[in-house]
Scaffold this active site. Sequence first.
Site, mmCIF file in Angstrom:
data_model
loop_
_atom_site.group_PDB
_atom_site.id
_atom_site.type_symbol
_atom_site.label_atom_id
_atom_site.label_comp_id
_atom_site.label_asym_id
_atom_site.label_seq_id
_atom_site.Cartn_x
_atom_site.Cartn_y
_atom_site.Cartn_z
ATOM 1 N N LYS A 273 0.840 -1.201 0.000
ATOM 2 C CA LYS A 273 0.000 0.000 0.000
ATOM 3 C C LYS A 273 0.873 1.248 0.000
ATOM 4 O O LYS A 273 2.019 1.203 0.455
ATOM 5 C CB LYS A 273 -0.866 0.028 1.268
ATOM 6 C CG LYS A 273 -2.015 -0.966 1.279
ATOM 7 C CD LYS A 273 -2.791 -0.861 2.592
ATOM 8 C CE LYS A 273 -3.942 -1.840 2.638
ATOM 9 N NZ LYS A 273 -4.976 -1.608 1.628
ATOM 10 N N ARG A 347 -10.294 -11.536 1.763
ATOM 11 C CA ARG A 347 -11.141 -12.575 1.167
ATOM 12 C C ARG A 347 -10.438 -13.929 1.171
ATOM 13 O O ARG A 347 -11.082 -14.962 1.197
ATOM 14 C CB ARG A 347 -11.561 -12.141 -0.244
ATOM 15 C CG ARG A 347 -10.423 -11.983 -1.207
ATOM 16 C CD ARG A 347 -10.793 -11.150 -2.427
ATOM 17 N NE ARG A 347 -10.860 -9.711 -2.132
ATOM 18 C CZ ARG A 347 -11.231 -8.788 -3.006
ATOM 19 N NH1 ARG A 347 -11.574 -9.135 -4.231
ATOM 20 N NH2 ARG A 347 -11.264 -7.517 -2.656
HETATM 21 N N1 BES Z 1 -8.103 -3.790 4.289
HETATM 22 C C1 BES Z 1 -8.307 -3.363 2.950
HETATM 23 C C2 BES Z 1 -9.640 -2.653 2.752
HETATM 24 C C3 BES Z 1 -9.832 -1.341 3.449
HETATM 25 C C4 BES Z 1 -9.652 -0.159 2.757
HETATM 26 C C5 BES Z 1 -10.254 -1.284 4.753
HETATM 27 C C6 BES Z 1 -9.869 1.044 3.389
HETATM 28 C C7 BES Z 1 -10.459 -0.085 5.380
HETATM 29 C C8 BES Z 1 -10.280 1.079 4.697
HETATM 30 C C9 BES Z 1 -8.304 -4.572 2.006
HETATM 31 O O1 BES Z 1 -7.540 -5.640 2.397
HETATM 32 C C10 BES Z 1 -7.748 -4.077 0.717
HETATM 33 O O2 BES Z 1 -6.625 -3.685 0.694
HETATM 34 N N2 BES Z 1 -8.576 -4.105 -0.328
HETATM 35 C C11 BES Z 1 -8.175 -3.635 -1.590
HETATM 36 C C12 BES Z 1 -8.679 -4.619 -2.615
HETATM 37 C C13 BES Z 1 -8.146 -4.378 -3.978
HETATM 38 C C14 BES Z 1 -6.669 -4.722 -4.045
HETATM 39 C C15 BES Z 1 -8.923 -5.242 -4.967
HETATM 40 C C16 BES Z 1 -8.841 -2.269 -1.802
HETATM 41 O O3 BES Z 1 -9.973 -2.087 -1.386
HETATM 42 O O4 BES Z 1 -8.181 -1.414 -2.352
HETATM 43 ZN ZN ZN Z 2 -5.495 -5.467 1.771
#
Ligand code: BES
Ligand code: ZN
Length: 495
Positions: A273, A347
């Site tokens: 990230k 997931r």
């Molecule tokens: N933990 C994150 C989702 C999240 C985002 C939680 C903002 C709380 C606040 C999750 O694991 C994630 O990183 N999801 C990605 C998925 C993407 C790579 C398809 C996302 O939402 O960007």
């Molecule tokens: Zn994630």
Amino acid sequence: MSIEFSLQSARPTEVEADLLVIPVLAGAELGPGGDALDAALGGGLAAFMDQAHFEGKRAATLAVPAGDGVASGAVLLLGVGESSELDADAFRRLGATIAKRSRKHASVASTVVDVPTDAVERVDAAQAFAEGVVLGSYQYLEYKSEGEAGQLARVTVLGRRGARVARALDRGARVAQAAAWTRDLVNVPSLDKAPETVVASTRALLRGTGVRVTVWEGQKLVDERLGGVIGVGQGSSRPPRLMKLTYSPAAARTSLALVGKGVVFDSGGISIKPASGMETMKTDMSGAGAVIGAMSALADLEVKTKVTGYVPLVENMPSGDAIRPGDVLTHRNGKTVEVINTDAEGRLILADALALAAEDGHDAVIDLATLTGACVVALGEKVAGLMGNNDAWTDQILAAGERAGEPIWKLPLPKDYRKQLDSEVADLKNIGDRYAGALTAGLFLSEFAGDGPWAHLDIAGPARAGSDDGYLTKGGTGFGVRTLLELVTKFRKPR
Ligand code: BES
Ligand code: ZN
Ligand code: ZN
């Protein structure tokens, strides 16, 4: 420190509390106890409010110099607005306002729950008020050298006595205490929140609550074929765990499974990230926190249904041992997944946990997860997204959220989008195309949930608050605990 609630029918002016709070309705109309206060002060209250331009607007407050005629140390007028708008959430917010004004007091008494309104039953107002007081007084001071802890310990609710109202106060306090525990866990920095540490905190919390804790780790996870949990966890030096929590009251006739995403830190893994805001990913175990917190209150709330919690705990880190984009994992139910983006890790661990829950054959399953940023884009920071395979079940969840005061909005699982998850090498891949990320995540989970009633609650937005707001405090909110406790209390097998 826990706050004690009692219901008394004493005259407000004769109650000895550190702070007496008297409600004032819109138009500076004195609420219950107002006339007695006015008489005790010699009749100047209307003029006093007028001079201060105090009109009884919701959450406005006005301190009144307490005279000899009042047994409490200090007196506060609290605006409650229009009585027709006083619903449960308004009482929750008023509870929080009182809590914030009582930080330096040990005891507070108020007639606010006795304000007449058609918008909510008095028992529900009482429960919501108690929740608001406890949640509004929440502070996270664990890492502050000189944090000043609030003093509030006793709340006297003044009004007509009634066993149901007294019980509702206790219930509200208990529910909020569970949510406060969840807030605490969510707020712990990830350094001090390894999967193993969450297990230890859970064991400590659940001791004596009739909930059995079983934990899988190491080779057991391999033997049980939890390829998603192992895969996501292998980049971290702090190994993963799978917790199963079982509450099984005698003569239970229904069985419900709660599944919670427990990513103790989500760096994104190899698909790392951006740095900005990454610190908020210590809250990526909020689903797990909600499940554990809710389970701690089941016995106290005399829940009659069997409840089983499935909590996968991992840390998603990049390292030489981490999974890579392109790797294929094999999950508990035998399905294979090509990992395109290691940041779509929630997931992958839920897949195993949902498959386990499906095997165990419960009457219904719900998972809670901070799953997608896409859900935050769609619904914002206050509303959770709900998806599922059974309308009777999702309707029950929507109703529970409504009663609990946690906003939930139903989203679709369009069959047509499933092809976005087709993989060239495996049964499916872990991300879809550019749009509808919350829905493709839900579709992914549905592949592991089996055929029974299942629902998925994406709490990526409301699990965390960016600032203090009413009974919400900056940081973990404990979102989901109140809904889950409503849900288990009124649970019916969906058909
Ligand atoms: N933990 C994150 C989702 C999240 C985002 C939680 C903002 C709380 C606040 C999750 O694991 C994630 O990183 N999801 C990605 C998925 C993407 C790579 C398809 C996302 O939402 O960007
Ligand atoms: Zn994630
Ligand atoms: Zn995540």
